[in-house]
Design a protein around this motif. Structure first.
Motif, PDB file in Angstrom:
ATOM      1  N   GLY A 527       0.838  -1.192   0.000  1.00 20.33           N
ATOM      2  CA  GLY A 527       0.000   0.000   0.000  1.00 20.33           C
ATOM      3  C   GLY A 527       0.879   1.250   0.000  1.00 20.33           C
ATOM      4  N   PRO A 528       0.320   2.453   0.114  1.00 18.55           N
ATOM      5  CA  PRO A 528      -1.106   2.732   0.289  1.00 18.55           C
ATOM      6  C   PRO A 528      -1.902   2.510  -0.995  1.00 18.55           C
ATOM      7  N   TYR A 529      -3.231   2.387  -0.817  1.00 21.27           N
ATOM      8  CA  TYR A 529      -4.145   2.209  -1.935  1.00 21.27           C
ATOM      9  C   TYR A 529      -4.969   3.486  -2.125  1.00 21.27           C
ATOM     10  N   GLY A 530      -5.543   3.607  -3.299  1.00 21.38           N
ATOM     11  CA  GLY A 530      -6.374   4.771  -3.567  1.00 21.38           C
ATOM     12  C   GLY A 530      -5.568   5.956  -4.037  1.00 21.38           C
ATOM     13  N   ILE A 531      -6.252   7.060  -4.289  1.00 22.28           N
ATOM     14  CA  ILE A 531      -5.618   8.248  -4.841  1.00 22.28           C
ATOM     15  C   ILE A 531      -4.757   8.919  -3.776  1.00 22.28           C
ATOM     16  N   GLN A 532      -3.554   9.296  -4.187  1.00 22.98           N
ATOM     17  CA  GLN A 532      -2.626   9.975  -3.285  1.00 22.98           C
ATOM     18  C   GLN A 532      -2.333  11.381  -3.806  1.00 22.98           C
ATOM     19  N   ARG A 541       8.503   8.043   2.028  1.00 18.12           N
ATOM     20  CA  ARG A 541       9.163   6.750   1.814  1.00 18.12           C
ATOM     21  C   ARG A 541       8.239   5.615   2.224  1.00 18.12           C
ATOM     22  N   THR A 542       8.011   4.660   1.338  1.00 13.05           N
ATOM     23  CA  THR A 542       7.203   3.495   1.673  1.00 13.05           C
ATOM     24  C   THR A 542       8.091   2.260   1.675  1.00 13.05           C
ATOM     25  N   TYR A 543       7.523   1.108   1.345  1.00 17.62           N
ATOM     26  CA  TYR A 543       8.248  -0.150   1.463  1.00 17.62           C
ATOM     27  C   TYR A 543       9.269  -0.280   0.339  1.00 17.62           C
ATOM     28  N   PRO A 544      10.479  -0.774   0.642  1.00 19.69           N
ATOM     29  CA  PRO A 544      11.580  -0.700  -0.333  1.00 19.69           C
ATOM     30  C   PRO A 544      11.397  -1.537  -1.597  1.00 19.69           C
ATOM     31  N   PHE A 545      10.562  -2.549  -1.559  1.00 20.00           N
ATOM     32  CA  PHE A 545      10.122  -3.239  -2.778  1.00 20.00           C
ATOM     33  C   PHE A 545       8.627  -3.423  -2.580  1.00 20.00           C
ATOM     34  N   ASN A 546       7.852  -2.448  -2.988  1.00 26.73           N
ATOM     35  CA  ASN A 546       6.425  -2.408  -2.658  1.00 26.73           C
ATOM     36  C   ASN A 546       5.666  -3.345  -3.582  1.00 26.73           C
ATOM     37  N   SER A 547       5.060  -4.376  -3.009  1.00 21.86           N
ATOM     38  CA  SER A 547       4.383  -5.384  -3.826  1.00 21.86           C
ATOM     39  C   SER A 547       2.993  -4.954  -4.271  1.00 21.86           C
ATOM     40  N   GLU A 548       2.416  -3.941  -3.623  1.00 23.91           N
ATOM     41  CA  GLU A 548       1.090  -3.439  -4.003  1.00 23.91           C
ATOM     42  C   GLU A 548       0.989  -1.974  -3.600  1.00 23.91           C
ATOM     43  N   VAL A 549       0.800  -1.088  -4.595  1.00 23.63           N
ATOM     44  CA  VAL A 549       0.611   0.320  -4.284  1.00 23.63           C
ATOM     45  C   VAL A 549      -0.263   0.959  -5.358  1.00 23.63           C
ATOM     46  N   ILE A 646       5.409  -2.515  -7.482  1.00 21.98           N
ATOM     47  CA  ILE A 646       4.420  -3.222  -8.287  1.00 21.98           C
ATOM     48  C   ILE A 646       3.064  -2.591  -8.017  1.00 21.98           C
ATOM     49  N   ILE A 647       2.447  -2.057  -9.053  1.00 29.09           N
ATOM     50  CA  ILE A 647       1.193  -1.315  -8.918  1.00 29.09           C
ATOM     51  C   ILE A 647       0.043  -2.274  -8.631  1.00 29.09           C
ATOM     52  N   TRP A 648      -0.779  -1.897  -7.680  1.00 32.81           N
ATOM     53  CA  TRP A 648      -2.044  -2.615  -7.441  1.00 32.81           C
ATOM     54  C   TRP A 648      -3.177  -1.792  -8.055  1.00 32.81           C
ATOM     55  N   LYS A 649      -3.715  -2.212  -9.137  1.00 32.60           N
ATOM     56  CA  LYS A 649      -3.320  -3.246 -10.066  1.00 32.60           C
ATOM     57  C   LYS A 649      -3.445  -2.694 -11.462  1.00 32.60           C
ATOM     58  N   THR A 650      -3.049  -3.392 -12.484  1.00 35.82           N
ATOM     59  CA  THR A 650      -3.007  -2.802 -13.818  1.00 35.82           C
ATOM     60  C   THR A 650      -4.150  -3.258 -14.719  1.00 35.82           C
ATOM     61  N   GLN A 651      -4.928  -4.253 -14.316  1.00 34.47           N
ATOM     62  CA  GLN A 651      -6.024  -4.718 -15.166  1.00 34.47           C
ATOM     63  C   GLN A 651      -7.149  -5.303 -14.328  1.00 34.47           C
ATOM     64  N   ASN A 652      -8.328  -5.358 -14.925  1.00 33.93           N
ATOM     65  CA  ASN A 652      -9.503  -5.944 -14.282  1.00 33.93           C
ATOM     66  C   ASN A 652     -10.062  -7.060 -15.151  1.00 33.93           C
ATOM     67  N   PRO A 653     -10.397  -8.195 -14.557  1.00 31.55           N
ATOM     68  CA  PRO A 653     -11.027  -9.278 -15.323  1.00 31.55           C
ATOM     69  C   PRO A 653     -12.547  -9.183 -15.357  1.00 31.55           C
ATOM     70  N   TRP A 654     -13.067  -8.084 -14.847  1.00 27.52           N
ATOM     71  CA  TRP A 654     -14.512  -7.838 -14.782  1.00 27.52           C
ATOM     72  C   TRP A 654     -14.702  -6.345 -15.004  1.00 27.52           C
TER      73      TRP A 654
END
Length: 883
Positions: A527-532, A541-549, A646-654
């Motif tokens: 994170g964080p999620y949503g508009i910043q 500064r956030t997580y050094p290898f951010n798996s979802e943001v 790594i961006i949460w997320k780049t596509q939607n399956p719905w």
């Protein structure tokens, strides 16, 4: 009774069967189905070709029960409006409602000598029984969505060439209560299957839970020995560059050889790669499978495979055969990308960094769920989606753990376009017990033990590793999303499956574990999620290898009207400055996961939306700014704060309304192009926190003899040169050049301003550029609200088949032609062609200058029209060739 055809009729029939120089064929048409509750006979009778299938419906295979029901117009499109709400959910109907028989009649030429025929099912959800010509094929019920099946059906084939396959498919048990939680009540995770089907915060429940023969069914003809699961490993020692002569690479090849016959078979296992042949004699005992490793090949001067943005993605075709005497028993082919992927710990950032061919790569990634929530996979859609990720200048995709191990066709597209992949296994923190959750049926201790059948999980994981391990793009395995699997499962993955069946890739315990990115900030490690606030991406500064943001991505009006009924196309209502973050949205919008958190805060400075079309346009301004700032902010601190994100997320399956760079229908929104800009391999940029002009160089080469040109434009188009200087930047770094804050604040104070930053070569050709719109001293875009119109000249010409270039020219002494959305449309309907791949979009054209955009579009249909429309540019529609 045995049914026999006359000999002459049988010969005529066999003349029309596939030639078996083609060793494989897919059974993807002619299937029929019926709910099991309506079938009065059992599998042995049903699978007799003489049994009449009266009243049966056409079935979609590969597909699910729901895709079949939709194809037969038994249910409405669950992706449109509130339709999904009105489709019966399996939790309410019971499993029998979605338990179905699927039947396929096929013809098969007689087998000669020791030939064998194999039936392969690459994915059935969840359990099944198979019958062929009155005989049961699988001795025990098959279980597991991800475990492939292979059966030698040689003894069961009909002599007359006419065969019937009947498969009864049962849903998972339990199916889970879709109560609005992440994965519903969590019990969908008791099976080894996709978890999102019980609902998540970006999707409504899939009513049949993806029950069906959801992946390919293939018939394969071999000789006495079946060659399967080839394994190709490439070793690239040292530190390499994408160009120039290369030291040799080492190629290691092995395969499994299965002999189902009653006699031992002697032959040779052989492969050819780039003109080099490696062969080894092998003897396979009767009714045995043998793993054979061939002698290593030293491949001279190899053409290497590189991630997107760093070099070419060369793939070598490798052909492997098992030969008995002069007869080829079986053949397999593999596309080989010669590369080596490693990871190492960065002590400064306290996170993992990725190396490819000895070079460290700054990870710019996107999280991926699945191509289609109803599992309607096609090679063309995979190719389009991965191409969009390439066009965003990303170099990695992470496959989220609540879905599946992606299909080989997905990986083939990633190989082609240079996208590294982190592949999660099938657990999630939400369903599998990381957190207390009152919406879950079971407590954390119980959920921590999910799934019920650990051995099935382990066997499925081993099988899926074999399925995709040869792909150059596969970079790392991951135990699960935000949580490790149960201890015995993780031990099997870490100590046995990955080392023995892969042997080259790192296994991350879970997606945000400290071994990937050490967490000193508290929270969950992502994170964080949503508009910043865009400044936060630069300064916080956030997580050094951010798996979802990050997680925005509402489309424009043309996107919204594809799945929202006209009556519901109403812009969200903002409730005023006293409740700045609150708004009221239509129920269809919220059903399609529109949250609106923060959108109003960042749209209102452009002016309150007049209607839904105006809302869609202003949302794109926010989208573009968000994702450019996100990637610029992370890139500005690479190797200092971060080794990747790594961006949460780049596509939607719905048809959801958040976390997407393009919509379900493959129409890109401004997120894609903001991210494309911010992720450019060589990129000049402006830091809004300290007002520094910076350059990022993500290549492995020094970039020198570049002219950095920084210009300011007021809202009338008047240009002020800020600086022009020759610059140089070393490989893989971000570098500060000069602060421009006082001048920018002075120019932007009253109405805001535009900022143009360009890198030019010594021939004055633009190498890379960036264009910002900046708010006034109050944080409002007051100048944009009253900006004068300009008339842009549009020229379109056909470059090649299905490729058009469009040039926009803005007159001198005019204001900036701001934020132009280009599209290709059908001349009859004026609907956008999809998918179209743009070299850029949402482009702004400076006074007296031109911008050219190249578009690749799908074949077929009438010649398209070009559509251009901007913030201060009236919409134009013109044919190709017009000026």
């Amino acid at each position: 009774m045995t049914y026999r055809l006359p000999f002459c009729l049988l010969c005529a029939l066999l003349l029309h069967l596939p030639l078996w120089a083609q060793t494989q064929r897919e059974l993807n048409s002619g299937w029929q189905c019926l709910p099991a509750a309506k079938v009065s006979v059992q599998g042995p009778a049903l699978s007799q070709p003489s049994y009449a299938l009266t009243g049966w419906a056409p079935a979609v295979v590969p597909g699910t029960v729901l895709t079949t029901q939709l194809a037969n117009k038994q249910v409405p499109d669950p992706f449109y409006g509130m339709n999904n709400k009105h489709i019966p959910d399996i939790y309410t109907t019971g499993r029998d409602y979605y338990t179905y028989w699927f039947v396929q009649d096929f013809t098969e030429a007689p087998l000669a000598g020791q030939q064998q025929l194999w039936l392969h099912l690459r994915g059935v959800n969840y359990s099944c029984e198979l019958y062929l010509n009155g005989q049961k094929v699988n001795k025990q019920t098959h279980h597991g969505m991800f475990l492939r099946q292979a059966y030698n059906i040689t003894p069961l084939l009909a002599r007359n060439g006419r065969n019937r396959l009947a498969v009864i498919v049962y849903p998972a048990d339990p199916v889970g209560n879709p109560n609005g939680g992440q994965g519903g009540d969590g019990r969908i995770a008791k099976s080894v299957a996709t978890q999102y089907t019980a609902g998540w915060d970006w999707i409504q429940p899939i009513r049949d839970r993806n029950t069906g023969i959801w992946d390919k069914v293939v018939l394969e003809r071999t000789g006495a020995v079946n060659l399967k699961n080839p394994h190709v490993v490439t070793r690239v020692p040292g530190v390499r560059l994408p160009t120039g002569p290369q030291a040799p690479a080492i190629v290691q090849v092995s395969a499994e050889l299965e002999n189902p016959t009653a006699q031992a078979v002697a032959g040779a296992l052989t492969y050819t790669l780039d003109g080099h042949t490696v062969s080894q004699p092998v003897n396979i005992p009767a009714r045995a499978t043998k793993v054979v490793s061939l002698k290593n090949l030293s491949l001279p001067n190899p053409k290497l495979w590189w991630p997107n943005g760093y070099g070419a993605q060369h793939l070598y075709p490798l052909k492997m055969q098992f030969v008995v005497g002069k007869t080829v028993s079986d053949v397999e082919t593999v596309d080989v990308g010669v590369r080596e992927i490693q990871t190492q710990w960065n002590t400064k950032t306290e996170s993992r960094q990725v190396l490819v061919n000895g070079q460290k790569v700054f990870i710019k990634g996107g999280n991926w769920i699945i191509s289609d929530a109803m599992l309607r996979f096609t090679d063309a859609r995979y190719d389009a989606e991965i191409r969009f990720h390439r066009d965003m200048n990303l170099n990695l995709i992470r496959i989220w753990g609540g879905a599946l191990v992606e299909r080989p066709e997905f990986y083939a597209a990633c190989d082609k376009y240079g996208l590294l992949v982190i592949q999660d296994f099938w657990v999630s923190g939400d369903a599998n017990g990381r957190w207390l959750d009152p919406q879950k049926a079971d407590d954390q201790w119980t959920r921590r033990k999910y799934p019920d059948d650990h051995r099935l999980f382990i066997n499925s994981a081993a099988d899926q590793v074999k399925m995709v391990r040869n792909h150059a793009s596969l970079a790392m395995w991951c135990g699960g999303n935000e949580i490790t699997p149960p201890k015995d499962i993780y031990t099997a993955l870490a100590d046995s499956i990955i080392p023995k069946l892969d042997g080259t890739r790192w296994l991350i315990p879970y997606s945000n574990s400290d071994s990937l990115s050490y967490n000193r900030l508290g929270g969950n490690g992502d994170g964080p999620y949503g508009i910043q606030d865009p400044r936060s991406f630069w300064g916080t500064r956030t997580y050094p290898f951010n798996s979802e943001v990050g997680s925005v991505g509402v489309g424009d009006y043309e996107s919204l009207e594809r799945f929202i009924p006209k009556a519901n196309l109403v812009a969200p209502q903002y409730l005023g400055p006293a409740s700045k973050n609150a708004e009221k949205a239509d129920s269809v919008w919220t059903y399609h996961t529109y949250t609106g958190v923060g959108y109003n805060q960042y749209i209102l400075p452009y002016g309150a939306p007049k209607d839904v079309r105006d809302f869609g346009l202003k949302a794109q301004l926010v989208n573009y700014d968000q994702y450019r700032a996100l990637m610029e902010g992370f890139s500005a601190h690479m190797w200092d704060w971060y080794t990747g994100t790594i961006i949460w997320k780049t596509q939607n399956p719905w048809t959801a309304m958040r976390g997407q760079m393009y919509d379900y229908y493959l129409d890109p929104n401004a997120c894609l192009y903001g991210l494309r800009s911010g992720s450019a391999p060589l990129h000049p940029m402006y830091n809004p926190v300290d007002s520094m002009v910076m350059i990022v160089n993500n290549s492995f080469a020094v970039q020198r003899d570049l002219m950095l040109v920084v210009d300011a434009y007021d809202l009338a188009g008047k240009k002020t040169n800020i600086t022009q200087v020759i610059v140089e930047i070393n490989p893989s770094m971000a570098k500060n050049y000069l602060p421009i804050g006082p001048l920018v604040r002075r120019m932007a104070k009253d109405k805001g301003m535009f900022l143009s930053i360009q890198l030019l070569d010594l021939n004055k050709k633009v190498v890379s550029s960036n264009f910002y719109w900046l708010a006034d001293a109050k944080g409002e875009y007051s100048g944009l609200k009253t900006m004068a119109k300009t008339t842009v000249k549009v020229t379109a010409k056909q470059l090649a088949k299905n490729q058009i270039s469009v040039t926009l020219t803005n007159p001198a002494n005019a204001p900036v032609a701001f934020f132009n959305r280009l599209a290709l449309v059908n001349p009859q309907t004026q609907q956008r062609l999809l998918p179209v791949f743009y070299s850029d979009n949402y482009v702004s054209v400076l006074p007296g200058e031109s911008t050219t955009v190249v578009m690749d579009y799908p074949p077929g249909g009438p010649a398209p029209l070009v559509s251009v429309e901007g913030w201060n540019v009236e919409k134009q529609l013109l044919p190709v060739g017009a000026n």
